[in-house]
Design a protein around this motif. Structure first.
Motif, short mmCIF file in Angstrom:
data_model
loop_
_atom_site.label_atom_id
_atom_site.label_comp_id
_atom_site.label_asym_id
_atom_site.label_seq_id
_atom_site.Cartn_x
_atom_site.Cartn_y
_atom_site.Cartn_z
N MET A 56 0.84 -1.10 0.03
CA MET A 56 -0.04 0.11 -0.02
C MET A 56 1.11 1.02 -0.07
SD MET A 56 -2.85 1.25 2.84
CE MET A 56 -1.48 1.34 4.21
N LEU A 57 1.91 1.26 0.97
CA LEU A 57 2.65 2.38 0.83
C LEU A 57 3.61 2.65 -0.31
CD1 LEU A 57 4.22 2.11 4.51
CD2 LEU A 57 2.70 3.66 3.78
N LEU A 58 3.93 1.39 -0.86
CA LEU A 58 4.63 1.46 -2.17
C LEU A 58 3.88 1.93 -3.37
CD1 LEU A 58 7.15 -1.12 -3.70
CD2 LEU A 58 5.38 -0.31 -5.11
N SER A 59 2.51 1.65 -3.31
CA SER A 59 1.51 2.31 -4.40
C SER A 59 1.55 3.71 -3.96
CB SER A 59 0.35 1.45 -4.03
OG SER A 59 0.45 0.10 -4.46
N CYS A 60 1.34 4.34 -2.90
CA CYS A 60 1.40 5.73 -2.59
C CYS A 60 2.74 6.25 -3.09
CB CYS A 60 1.03 5.90 -1.10
SG CYS A 60 -0.68 5.51 -0.29
N GLY A 61 3.71 5.73 -2.78
CA GLY A 61 5.12 6.41 -3.31
C GLY A 61 5.11 6.27 -4.86
N ALA A 62 4.53 5.44 -5.48
CA ALA A 62 4.19 5.68 -6.91
C ALA A 62 3.47 6.91 -7.37
CB ALA A 62 3.78 4.43 -7.54
N GLY A 140 15.42 7.68 -7.63
CA GLY A 140 14.05 7.52 -6.75
C GLY A 140 14.56 7.05 -5.30
N GLY A 141 15.73 6.85 -5.02
CA GLY A 141 16.01 6.30 -3.78
C GLY A 141 16.09 4.74 -3.44
N ALA A 142 16.10 3.99 -4.33
CA ALA A 142 16.43 2.45 -4.24
C ALA A 142 17.46 1.74 -5.08
CB ALA A 142 15.07 1.65 -4.42
N ARG A 143 17.64 0.64 -5.29
CA ARG A 143 18.46 0.04 -5.99
C ARG A 143 18.15 -0.90 -6.70
NH1 ARG A 143 23.06 -1.07 -1.64
NH2 ARG A 143 21.26 -0.72 -0.32
N ALA A 243 10.29 3.29 -2.08
CA ALA A 243 10.51 2.48 -3.00
C ALA A 243 9.36 2.69 -4.15
CB ALA A 243 10.19 0.90 -2.38
N GLY A 244 8.23 3.16 -3.68
CA GLY A 244 7.30 3.40 -5.07
C GLY A 244 7.71 4.75 -5.56
N GLU A 245 8.42 5.48 -5.11
CA GLU A 245 9.01 6.87 -5.82
C GLU A 245 9.87 6.20 -6.86
OE1 GLU A 245 9.45 10.64 -3.88
OE2 GLU A 245 9.17 9.54 -2.12
N ALA A 246 10.82 5.27 -6.33
CA ALA A 246 11.81 4.73 -7.28
C ALA A 246 11.26 3.72 -8.34
CB ALA A 246 12.77 3.90 -6.31
N LEU A 247 10.18 2.93 -8.19
CA LEU A 247 9.55 2.27 -8.93
C LEU A 247 8.85 3.30 -10.17
CD1 LEU A 247 8.22 -0.38 -10.16
CD2 LEU A 247 6.18 0.18 -8.70
N GLY A 248 8.31 4.19 -9.66
CA GLY A 248 7.76 5.32 -10.59
C GLY A 248 8.57 5.83 -11.70
N GLU A 249 9.94 6.21 -11.11
CA GLU A 249 11.06 6.81 -11.84
C GLU A 249 11.61 5.70 -12.89
OE1 GLU A 249 13.48 9.63 -13.54
OE2 GLU A 249 11.69 9.69 -12.27
N LEU A 250 11.62 4.65 -12.30
CA LEU A 250 12.28 3.36 -13.25
C LEU A 250 11.23 2.99 -14.28
CD1 LEU A 250 13.80 -0.14 -11.87
CD2 LEU A 250 11.80 -0.15 -13.47
N TRP A 251 10.14 2.80 -14.06
CA TRP A 251 8.98 2.50 -15.31
C TRP A 251 8.78 3.69 -15.99
CZ3 TRP A 251 4.46 -0.63 -12.74
CH2 TRP A 251 4.12 -1.44 -13.84
#
Length: 318
Positions: A56-62, A140-143, A243-251
């Motif tokens: 849920m938090l990851l989704s909110c980060g995206a 986005g802050g992850a790897r 992690a959600g922000e990182a996923l958004g940037e990666l995607w």
């Protein structure tokens, strides 16, 4: 020029396009003058598959990532506070300048981004594209850890075990059935039109949602696909939001480079497979999500966008 309040409301509306686990869209936005507040919506949390609320938090980060991209596309510089509790984030519009065409293009990429469960082609993702995706995750802050062949085979076993465990759990099956399949008129969930009619032939199995879809999946195999783990140093609430922000940037980067992304969340939904993923990382980080990276088959039409909640989820407080 639009006011800061109008720009923030428009950014929150654009954030509706963000990916979320089972398309639950578990976020709500509140506009207060020149600030935009992001809240989690526990009513749309997967209580069985995501009991701790991590996804849920990851989704909110995206969604936060998408809102910031939309603000930049309108020429607004933003500052973000990420409190320890609620709201999850407070975005402040601080300065307006002429919009940069690069930022405008990034917003257009978000508008065409989608989750693609089709078979990928035999064309491998180029090494420079994989490096660009890793750089996007870092921004986005992850790897991003791209798995080697032996690790892919370990992942295949992991996902097989997690799938079997979830299929044996009646409550998990019922929860999935509530979010997946059909036409989804309520604006959330995964419709049949986004699911393959048959499960693609793969080394690493896709999630079995228990219902057939209507999407032509293609005849390929995942031999040319790369599998990767999105991970980071922490396992607390702010880490999963990042992690959600990182996923958004990666995607976003993947969409611009012609790469297809399929998130696989089942390995992080169960503790025994999450622990196995962490061992695969050498116990140096916490896994947030597994990703299949490939090149989509241009001979088959891509999946339609999944439904979205209305902009009424954006609340403006005068």
């Amino acid at each position: 020029m639009t006011t800061a309040s109008d720009a923030l409301a428009a950014a929150a509306d654009a954030a509706r396009l963000a990916p979320s686990v089972h398309n639950t869209q578990p976020w709500r936005w509140v506009v207060r003058g020149d600030t935009l507040e992001l809240y989690a919506v526990p009513e749309r949390q997967l209580r069985e598959q995501d009991a701790e609320g991590r996804l849920m938090l990851l989704s909110c980060g995206a969604a936060l990532h998408h809102a910031l991209v939309a603000l930049a596309a309108e020429g607004w510089r933003a500052e973000v506070e990420r409190p320890a509790g609620e709201p999850l984030a407070v975005v402040r519009a601080v300065e307006h300048t002429p919009a940069d065409p690069h930022d405008m293009h990034r917003l257009q990429l978000l508008r065409v981004r989608r989750t693609d469960r089709r078979a990928v082609t035999e064309e491998p993702v180029a090494p420079e594209v994989l490096e660009a995706l890793a750089a996007g995750a870092r921004r986005g802050g992850a790897r991003l850890h791209v798995l080697d062949r032996d690790e892919v085979l370990q992942l295949a076993v992991m996902i097989e075990h997690s799938g079997e465990a979830q299929q044996r759990d009646e409550r998990m099956r019922a929860e999935t059935a509530g979010w997946v399949g059909g036409e989804r008129p309520g604006g959330t969930g995964v419709p049949s039109s986004a699911l393959p009619a048959q499960n693609p032939r793969t080394t690493v199995a896709e999630r079995d949602f228990g219902v057939p879809g209507t999407l032509a999946a293609g005849e390929g195999h995942d031999n040319a696909a790369n599998y990767a783990v999105l991970y980071g140093d922490g396992d607390e609430r702010p880490d999963w939001l990042a992690a959600g922000e990182a996923l958004g940037e990666l995607w976003l980067t993947a969409t611009g480079r012609g790469a297809a992304v399929l998130p696989l969340s089942s390995p992080v939904e169960l503790e025994f497979t999450r622990a196995a993923l962490r061992r695969m990382l050498g116990d140096v980080g916490w896994p947030y999500l597994v990703l299949r990276l490939g090149v989509a088959d241009p001979e088959h039409a891509g999946p339609p966008h999944t439904p979205r909640l209305t902009s009424e989820e954006v609340i403006t407080v005068e």
